[in-house]
Design a protein around this motif. Structure first.
Motif, PDB file in Angstrom:
ATOM      1  N   ALA A  72       0.838  -1.210   0.000  1.00 20.80           N
ATOM      2  CA  ALA A  72       0.000   0.000   0.000  1.00 20.80           C
ATOM      3  C   ALA A  72       0.868   1.254   0.000  1.00 20.80           C
ATOM      4  CB  ALA A  72      -0.939  -0.010   1.200  1.00 20.80           C
TER       5      ALA A  72
ATOM      6  N   LYS B  58      -1.631   0.299   6.200  1.00 23.17           N
ATOM      7  CA  LYS B  58      -2.656   0.268   5.151  1.00 23.17           C
ATOM      8  C   LYS B  58      -4.051   0.516   5.727  1.00 23.17           C
ATOM      9  CE  LYS B  58      -4.822  -2.579   1.639  1.00 23.17           C
ATOM     10  NZ  LYS B  58      -5.001  -3.907   1.093  1.00 23.17           N
TER      11      LYS B  58
ATOM     12  N   SER C 102      -5.139   6.944   0.973  1.00 25.84           N
ATOM     13  CA  SER C 102      -4.478   5.950   0.132  1.00 25.84           C
ATOM     14  C   SER C 102      -3.752   6.595  -1.041  1.00 25.84           C
ATOM     15  CB  SER C 102      -5.487   4.926  -0.374  1.00 25.84           C
ATOM     16  OG  SER C 102      -5.987   4.186   0.719  1.00 25.84           O
TER      17      SER C 102
END
Length: 174
Positions: free
Chosen positions: A91, A144, A153
């Protein structure tokens, strides 16, 4: 030799400027990244004599001219208590190499990352690239789950005046 117990002291430090952001992926500036290096950790880091040593990765190997395998340190937890795993590495690499990331150029040979298991990640580069470890010293790993819960994100670009990253630093590792 010193006698007696060590005494806790407060360290005060000042600089003639401020950091640009608490988000290390929002502004690719040396001063900001140097300060944030004391808050976040990457897979590898430099020692005092500029040798690369393990940080969140405990070891690595090249499995082909274009694939590096990293064994991740087990037992690491983020400040919120979440365990550190391969999902966090992937991520974080997705975030820093996203088209809108000001730090995308800090991993110029990066192609993709793949989870082998919870504590093993393979990073593919676009050709033989011996500088990957050097590049990874300024790539910090985020939780994440925290990124998803806080809608971070994707990176923001503070250099363009774009705001949106929560200034809460509970996602650093510790």
């Amino acid at each position: 030799a010193l006698n007696g117990a060590a005494e806790a002291k407060t360290l005060k430090w000042g600089a003639s400027r401020e950091i640009a952001s608490l988000d290390p992926y929002s502004y690719g500036e040396t001063f900001t990244l140097s300060v944030l290096n004391h808050v976040y950790e990457g897979l590898v880091r430099y020692t005092g004599d500029l040798k690369i040593e393990p940080a969140l990765a405990e070891s690595w190997e090249t499995v082909s001219p274009t694939v590096w395998r990293f064994k991740l340190r087990q037992g690491v937890k983020f400040h919120n208590g979440n365990p550190f795993t391969a999902d966090d590495v992937i991520a974080s690499l997705d975030r820093v190499t996203h088209d809108t990331s000001p730090l995308k150029g800090n991993l110029p040979a990066y192609k993709s990352a793949k989870k082998i298991d919870d504590y093993t990640v393979e990073i593919e580069v676009n050709g033989p690239y011996p500088l990957l470890l050097n590049d990874l010293t300024n790539i910090f790993i985020f939780d994440k789950e925290w990124m998803e819960a806080n809608n971070t994100s994707l990176p923001t670009d503070s250099g363009k005046g774009i705001k949106g990253y929560a200034t809460d630093n509970t996602n650093g590792t510790g």
